[in-house]
Every structure is written in C-alpha cells, then in structure tokens.
Design a protein around this motif. Structure first.
Motif, PDB file in Angstrom:
ATOM      1  N   PRO A  68       7.260   1.561   1.137  1.00 44.27           N
ATOM      2  CA  PRO A  68       7.053   1.330   2.572  1.00 44.27           C
ATOM      3  C   PRO A  68       6.902   2.607   3.400  1.00 44.27           C
ATOM      4  CG  PRO A  68       9.209   0.555   1.844  1.00 44.27           C
ATOM      5  CD  PRO A  68       8.459   0.912   0.634  1.00 44.27           C
ATOM      6  N   PHE A  69       7.413   3.742   2.892  1.00 45.39           N
ATOM      7  CA  PHE A  69       7.323   4.962   3.700  1.00 45.39           C
ATOM      8  C   PHE A  69       6.073   5.765   3.411  1.00 45.39           C
ATOM      9  CE2 PHE A  69      11.974   4.307   3.067  1.00 45.39           C
ATOM     10  CZ  PHE A  69      12.166   3.726   4.309  1.00 45.39           C
ATOM     11  N   LEU A  70       5.268   5.273   2.494  1.00 44.74           N
ATOM     12  CA  LEU A  70       4.097   6.047   2.078  1.00 44.74           C
ATOM     13  C   LEU A  70       3.165   6.327   3.258  1.00 44.74           C
ATOM     14  CD1 LEU A  70       2.763   7.211  -0.503  1.00 44.74           C
ATOM     15  CD2 LEU A  70       1.379   5.169  -0.558  1.00 44.74           C
ATOM     16  N   VAL A  71       2.880   5.295   4.062  1.00 47.68           N
ATOM     17  CA  VAL A  71       1.959   5.474   5.187  1.00 47.68           C
ATOM     18  C   VAL A  71       2.497   6.527   6.154  1.00 47.68           C
ATOM     19  CG1 VAL A  71       0.572   4.266   6.893  1.00 47.68           C
ATOM     20  CG2 VAL A  71       1.606   2.997   5.028  1.00 47.68           C
ATOM     21  N   ASP A  87      -2.175  11.063   4.766  1.00 42.84           N
ATOM     22  CA  ASP A  87      -3.426  11.587   4.201  1.00 42.84           C
ATOM     23  C   ASP A  87      -3.740  10.916   2.879  1.00 42.84           C
ATOM     24  OD1 ASP A  87      -3.408  13.161   6.333  1.00 42.84           O
ATOM     25  OD2 ASP A  87      -3.333  15.088   5.260  1.00 42.84           O
ATOM     26  N   LEU A  88      -2.691  10.726   2.072  1.00 42.07           N
ATOM     27  CA  LEU A  88      -2.906  10.101   0.777  1.00 42.07           C
ATOM     28  C   LEU A  88      -3.266   8.637   0.946  1.00 42.07           C
ATOM     29  CD1 LEU A  88      -1.724  10.680  -2.532  1.00 42.07           C
ATOM     30  CD2 LEU A  88      -0.851   8.519  -1.732  1.00 42.07           C
ATOM     31  N   PHE A  89      -2.476   7.923   1.737  1.00 44.56           N
ATOM     32  CA  PHE A  89      -2.677   6.495   1.915  1.00 44.56           C
ATOM     33  C   PHE A  89      -4.088   6.212   2.427  1.00 44.56           C
ATOM     34  CE2 PHE A  89      -2.399   2.530   4.328  1.00 44.56           C
ATOM     35  CZ  PHE A  89      -1.736   1.713   3.441  1.00 44.56           C
ATOM     36  N   TRP A  90      -4.448   6.847   3.542  1.00 42.38           N
ATOM     37  CA  TRP A  90      -5.757   6.560   4.135  1.00 42.38           C
ATOM     38  C   TRP A  90      -6.896   7.204   3.358  1.00 42.38           C
ATOM     39  CZ3 TRP A  90      -5.861   2.499   6.853  1.00 42.38           C
ATOM     40  CH2 TRP A  90      -4.758   2.113   7.626  1.00 42.38           C
ATOM     41  N   GLY A  91      -6.616   8.362   2.771  1.00 47.49           N
ATOM     42  CA  GLY A  91      -7.647   9.026   1.972  1.00 47.49           C
ATOM     43  C   GLY A  91      -8.073   8.164   0.805  1.00 47.49           C
TER      44      GLY A  91
END
Lengths: 326, 502
Positions: free
Chosen positions: B346-349, B354-358
C-alpha cells in the motif's frame, strides 16, 4: 519458419551466454575455475530463492567466478536436494537452503531417499527464518493472552499455515497443546497463499516467516503477536517471543544454510565457507537482507555441522510429543 | 487530479531512452519465450535477475520484467494457433478454435485478431489499473477459500461444456484430468498419493509437461498416421490479415473479453485460465452461430486471447497495491523488487511514485510496441506452415523436449511428457476432445484444496458456500447453468422422440 525459430533460439542463447561470460575464462587451476551451480530446491520467488539471489548479487565481489542459481522445486524440496546428494563432489554443485523443512522436519514424518544429515557436507549457515504468529490488523486480539481468552469464550480458532507439517503448522499445533486451546490449522499452497488468506480476514490467526509478513505488518494489515524462537527476531525486535508470554513454544523455524555433496575436498569447503563469511559481513548484503526481512545468522562449517543434528533432534522430539503424522 | 499528475510523471519516466529500450527488450524477449514452448516468463525473469543488479535503476528493471510477462502472453497464442501447442493453461482455450482456423487456412486471421485483441485488452486493463487499482485491490482479498471453491467449480463446469463434443466424453476426460492432478502430495494433509514409491511422482506432474505431451507430441503422433491431412493444411494459407468482416465479428468479443479478463485477473491464482474459459463460454452463448465454435470461430480466439491478456495486466494490481504475488511470474517480479529494496504494497505509490507510475506508463507503451512487433510477424509465422511436416515435426519435438526440461530442470518431466504423448494419441484415436484435460488438471487441485480449506474453516458446515455473498452468487450461477443445460437436453430429447414417433 526455421529461420524465425533460429532467431528466437539465438536470442535466448545470447541471453544465457551473456550471463555466463566471465565464467568461461579457462586456464587458472585453482578452484573455482568455472561458475558455481547453486541449487535451490524450491520455486523461484520464494524466500530460499530470494536468499540465494541476494548472495549471488554480492558473491562476485569476493569470488572470481559467479554463482548460477538454479531452482529445482518438487516434492517439498526432496527432488532438488537429492540432485545435490547425487552430484559430483567437485564444488561446482552447491545446495542452498539446507536446513529447511525437508531436511529437519520431513525425515521424522516419512521415508527419505537419502539421509539429510549424513549424505551432505555442511558448509555454513546464513540465516534463520523464525515463525511469527499474526492476527488481522482489525482483530481485537493483541497478545497471546487475548488469543487464549478468545478461545476460552468458545470461539473457533482457525490458523492459516503454509503447508501441512511445515514449520508454521508445527508451531500452531504446539501452541494449541501448550496453551490448551483448540486450534484448527488450515494448510495452504505455500507461505504467500496463507498470508493472503489471513490478509483477507478469512481466518483468525496465521503464521509466516518475517520476509513474508513484514510488508503486511508495515501496512497495518497484520498485527504480530508472538515469535516462536527462543530469542526475539532481529527483523521484528518489538515483538515478544511466545516464551515471554508464558507459552513454552520455540522452534528453529526454517533454517537456511549451505551444503555440498559428501566427499567434496576440504579446501573447496573452506573456500566456500570463507567467501560466504565475507558475503555475510558485506555492507550491501546486510542492507539487502534487512530489506527482504531475512536476518543474517552466520555459522561456520564446524558449528553448522554441530547445529544440524541438534535442530533435527529438537524437531523430532516436538513432532513425537505433538503426535504429528502425515 | 492526482492520478493524471502521476501518469504524466510516469510517462516522463517511461519515455526516457533507456526505459524505452528496456521496455522494448522486455516485449521482445517476452514474445520470444511466449512462442518457445515450455520456457515461461517466471523462469526467464529468474534467469535475467542478475542483469537487474547491473541495470541499477529499479524502474528500468521492473519495466523490462513486466514487458517480459505481458509479452509472453502475446506470444503464447502463436504456437496454440499454428501447432495446437498451448504453452500455458490460459492458451488451451485458444487452441480449440485457433487451430481449427489454421487448418482451414485462416491462421493469419487468427494470429492477427489475437494480436489486435491482445493490444486492445492490454490497454483496457492498463487504463483500469491506472484509475481503479486501490479500490479493486480489496476485492482480491475478499476471495477466501469458499470463493475460490465456487469460482473453480464453475471453471470446471465451463471446461466440460466448452469442447462442444459429447458431454459424456467431456466428463470422462475431466475425471482423468482430476486424477492426474491428484498424483503427488495431498494438498491438505501432505500425505503422498498415487506415487508408487517414485520420488519423481511425489512432485506431481507439471502442467507444461502435460500440455506439451497431450497436445504437441500427441498431435504429431496422430498426424504420422495420415500424411494426407497435414499436406492439406500446409498448402492452404489464405489471406494473411483479418478481414473487415473478421473485425466486425470479433470486436465485441474483444471488448467483453477485456472486461472479464480485467476483473478475473485481479484474483490471485488461476485468474488467466478462468478468464479465458469464461470469455469463451460467454462468446458461445452470445453468438448467433454457436455451432461454429470448435470449428474455427474467430470469436473463440478473439475473446479468450483478449481475456488472458487483460488478466495479465490486472494481476499487477494485487502486487503493486497489496504486495501479494498472484502467480509464479509475478512472484519473481516481487522478488526483484524486494532485492532492490522496494517493498510492494500500500505504501508503494507514496514511497516510490516514480516506480509505480513509471511501470504503469510503460505498460501503455509496451502494449503498443507488442502490436507493432507482432502484426508484421504474423506473415512470417504463417510461412512456417509451408515447411514440410517431415521437418517441422522433429523440430517441434526438439523444442518441446528442451522446453519441458527447462521448467523445473528435471529429467523426470521428459519421461512424463512421453507418457502424456501416448495418452494424447490414444485420446485422438478414440475421438476424445483433449481440451478439458489440461483445464481439469489445473483447476482440480484448486477445487480440492479450497473445498477442504473451507470445510476446515467452517467446522464442516456446508452453508459457508452459500451464506457469503461472492461464493453464494457464483454457486447460484453454477446451479442456473446446470438447470438450464439439463432442461435444454430434456427438451431436445423429447422433441427427438416426437419426430421419430411421427
């Protein structure tokens, strides 16, 4: 078509060769002169595989030859382990995750095609994965005491465990026996599935290794209520042990070490031992291991060789006491 | 809105030179391994994991791995259509009509529609992933053992009915599949079953082994008897690309498949298999010509192929938002993230936007790349059918053997494949449709495990399956299908009697 097939084959071969470059410089006579095959008897992405790959990442800093991790899952680890038992003792086939359930627990429950204690030569221990008892973050249960009260009020306690007669299952059954409460253990298809079911709140408690449950504890979806070691786990220093809470249950969890086929020359074992020691003391290795929730617990060859029979006996006694059969 | 800002940021990352390059590499490798029988995305990602230490940037590494994963789904349809060789469970459904189309000289249309459908489905799923990931993640957690039982039982029912042949033969094959799946360790007690003391059997059979044996080698053995038939297939190739009529026939199938695949793919475990089964069943139901299914109906390729591609994209939802890996390949990506020091969940975003949206943005780009990469290849693949069977068949044997070994690195699997080849040959001789076999083999253990888990949880109370909303609904659908099918049969029998009487 043949042409296309060749292209695709070439692509894959190119990938493989890319990885093995550096492993092909012949000439030096001292071990190792070619990449070392590391056999993980469990599936890719599991905690043993993760450990092997973390070592693989650091290994090349201290060795002239890379490790080549190969997963040979099957029969709960027996197939991969047997492959190493029967491999040439030349130091190029190394078993990772020696000390897991199939070496310490399984021999007490079923006939094995080899003797895990006698047919392999121990090299070093790398880590111990303890068993952490969890409840859902939404659960009113906050400690083992709460759990016992909850059970005594007549509530059914269901426990998600990774596999039948695995490290987590044994802990749950031992808690039931020592705390004198009924616990129904529900086996899943491995740690990840058991953890997912508990995260969905489909069971009352669940167990898992820190590497599996840490992300959920951080997210508040799990609340850890006890560690089944005889001391606190390095990755979860705030969680009391079961013994601290008056429940006399401590196991070795899942031990992760390294072994080679019996008959491997002592100088090769010494090389592997010293290189693994350097890896375990490496700053980057420590950092990555902390990130993946696996505590480093190094033992040298001598101590590791003494540890295995002891841990196996502890498990054997516990299995006999609990009357576990499969 | 947050999502748009995130997405724009994601595109700015995904469009960087290195990331585009690795996205392309991932898509290319994925397509290649999808086409090669046996070699799956999980093993490939494991093989390439050391490369990610060198790449350094986690975003780049994950973009490539994701590309391999959904690229493999794209490539998977190729051998199913051309050679009746499903590389994974989700492709079994594609074989049914895809291979029939190829036999009729419409391999190009089948491959083309599979690529277009995959592109549309992949894109629909990524849009879903962009906007609805967090709320849908909780949906994945709602699936406990009773829900899995209801879902997989429904899957078994669809597996029997989809083949279109005799229901009795379908049921026999279903039972054989279930029995084969029981070899190995009992999923609940850990007892050893049906191994006859063999350590190899203790690990159970592997899906790829079974599919390659029954479909690939079984088909070859059968074809050896009748050289005439295969000649016919190879001579007629026909139009390479789908026609406008093909597109008109399959556009709704693609859209329905995308939506079904997206939702079912969120559920960890059998998502892609069940989604392709469900899509096939629905298309057959909606079709004005259900009798064409099994004879080379283009909707029978378009729907399931779209569904399993959508499912492969949406299976990233539980990984990215909950930290739950739904299948072996996703578990490897999970491992890669962990080694890079990134905890999916859950904390990834918030922690690694950058990673999540990338990665999400790269999936839009990757899907487009796959379409561009695959459409021109259709022409090349179809040429493969021109190769004389005497050369083609040994090449297939070679590739399947290597492929089967590569899955678990066990020689035992090669012997099992030979056993399954004999079984597949026998089934063809006796006019049994092999499609339900691998599906029962995959779904059977899930049915067994979830049934026993549910009953352990409920303390033996069977009402657990109907009192929970999701499993209750699924059970209701199951009952409706059975009742509907049975009345249909009885009516047909009655009518049949009347006509014979008069």
């Amino acid at each position: 078509m043949n042409h296309m097939r060749k292209v695709t084959l070439f692509l894959t071969l190119a990938m493989v060769t890319m990885l093995m470059v550096g492993g092909l410089c012949f000439g030096a006579e001292k071990y190792p002169t070619k990449p070392i095959q590391v056999i993980v008897p469990y599936s890719a992405g599991g905690s043993s595989d993760l450990l092997a790959r973390t070592v693989e990442k650091i290994w090349t800093k201290y060795s002239t030859q890379p490790m080549l991790v190969i997963d040979k899952p099957g029969a709960g680890g027996v197939q991969g382990t047997e492959y190493v038992v029967r491999a040439k003792p030349d130091g190029y086939t190394v078993l990772f995750a020696y000390g897991s359930g199939c070496d310490l627990v399984m021999p007490h429950l079923q006939k094995m095609p080899y003797d895990p204690l006698k047919d392999l030569a121990p090299v070093a221990r790398l880590s111990i994965h303890s068993v952490v008892v969890n409840v859902s973050g939404k659960s009113p249960i906050k400690s083992m005491k709460d759990l016992i009260e909850y059970a005594n009020k007549g509530n059914r306690i269901t426990a998600a465990v990774s596999t039948a007669a695995g490290a987590v299952d044994i802990v749950m059954r031992a808690i039931a026996k020592r705390a004198n409460i009924p616990i129904t253990t529900v086996p899943f298809a491995g740690g990840a599935d058991a953890v997912t079911a508990l995260a969905g709140g489909h069971l009352v408690i669940g167990g898992g290794h820190p590497s599996e449950v840490l992300p959920h504890i951080k997210a508040g979806r799990f609340r850890p209520i006890g560690v089944a070691l005889d001391r606190r786990d390095g990755t979860l220093p705030n969680v009391p042990t079961l013994k601290e809470q008056g429940i006399n249950v401590a196991t070795w969890g899942s031990v992760k070490g390294v072994a080679v086929p019996l008959g491997t020359p002592p100088e090769i074992i010494a090389y592997l031992e010293s290189t693994l020691k350097k890896v375990c003391e490496d700053k980057d290795f420590k950092k990555t291991m902390a990130q993946i929730g696996q505590p480093i617990d190094y033992l040298n060859t001598k101590d590791w060789a003494a540890f295995m029979p002891k841990a196996s006996k502890d498990y054997g006694d516990m299995i006999k006491e609990l009357g576990i059969k499969i | 809105m947050d999502i748009f800002a995130g997405l724009i940021n994601g595109f700015s990352i995904a469009l960087m030179g290195t990331n585009i390059l690795f996205c392309f590499l991932g898509a290319l490798i994925g397509t290649a391994i999808g086409v090669l029988p046996g070699l799956g995305p999980a093993a490939t990602i494991a093989l390439l994991l050391p490369l990610t230490y060198v790449i350094g940037s986690p975003v780049t590494a994950i973009i490539m791995m994701a590309g391999i994963y959904y690229g493999a789904m794209y490539g998977g349809s190729t051998t199913s259509i051309l050679l009746n060789l499903p590389g994974e469970a989700a492709s079994v459904v594609t074989c049914i009509d895809g291979y029939q189309m190829a036999k009729k000289g419409r391999a190009g249309a089948a491959l083309g529609i599979a690529a277009i459908g995959s592109f549309i489905a992949g894109t629909v799923a990524v849009i879903g992933l962009t906007f609805f990931a967090p709320p849908l993640a909780e949906f994945a957690l709602d699936f406990g053992p009773p829900e899995y039982f209801a879902l997989t039982t429904l899957g078994l029912l669809l597996a029997v009915t989809l083949s279109g042949g005799s229901i009795t033969k379908g049921l026999i094959i279903l039972i054989v599949g279930l029995l084969l799946a029981m070899v190995g360790l009992d999923p609940i007690s850990g007892k050893i079953r049906f191994t006859f003391g063999s350590i190899g059997l203790q690990g159970g059979f592997d899906f790829v082994t079974l599919a390659m044996g029954v479909f690939g080698l079984g088909e070859i053995l059968y074809n050896l008897e009748s050289t005439m038939k295969t000649e016919l297939v190879t001579r007629k190739i026909g139009k390479i690309f789908p026609t406008l009529k093909d597109w008109a026939d399959s556009k709704w199938a693609i859209l329905r498949g995308s939506v079904i695949g997206f939702f079912i793919g969120i559920i960890p475990g059998g998502g892609s298999v069940i989604s392709s089964l469900a899509s096939y069943a629905i298309e057959k139901k909606y079709s004005k010509h259900p009798e064409e299914f099994g004879q080379g109906a283009i909707q029978g390729v378009a729907g399931p192929e779209s569904a399993n591609n959508a499912a492969s994209s949406s299976s990233f939802i539980p990984l990215l938002t909950l930290g739950i890996p739904g299948n072996a390949a996703i578990a490897m990506i999970f491992a890669a993230l962990m080694i890079q020091g990134i905890t999916p969940g859950p904390f990834l975003v918030a922690e690694h936007p950058d990673l999540f949206w990338g990665v999400i943005a790269s999936m839009y780009i990757g899907n487009a790349m796959l379409l561009v990469l695959n459409l021109p290849m259709v022409g090349l693949w179809v040429q493969m059918l021109r190769v004389p069977y005497g050369i083609l068949a040994p090449v297939i044997v070679l590739f399947t053997t290597v492929g089967v070994y590569s899955v678990q690195n066990q020689v035992f699997d090669i012997y099992s494949m030979l056993f399954f080849a004999a079984l597949g040959y026998g089934m063809r001789k006796l006019k049994f449709d092999p499609a339900p076999l691998p599906l029962a083999f995959v779904l059977g253990p899930m049915v067994e495990r979830s049934l026993r888990q549910s009953l352990l949880i409920s303390g033996g109370d069977l009402t657990i399956f109907v009192t929970r909303p999701i499993s209750g609904t699924l059970i209701a659908i199951f009952v409706l299908l059975i009742v509907g099918q049975t009345t249909f049969f009885i009516k047909r029998k009655m009518r049949g009697k009347k006509t014979t009487a008069t």
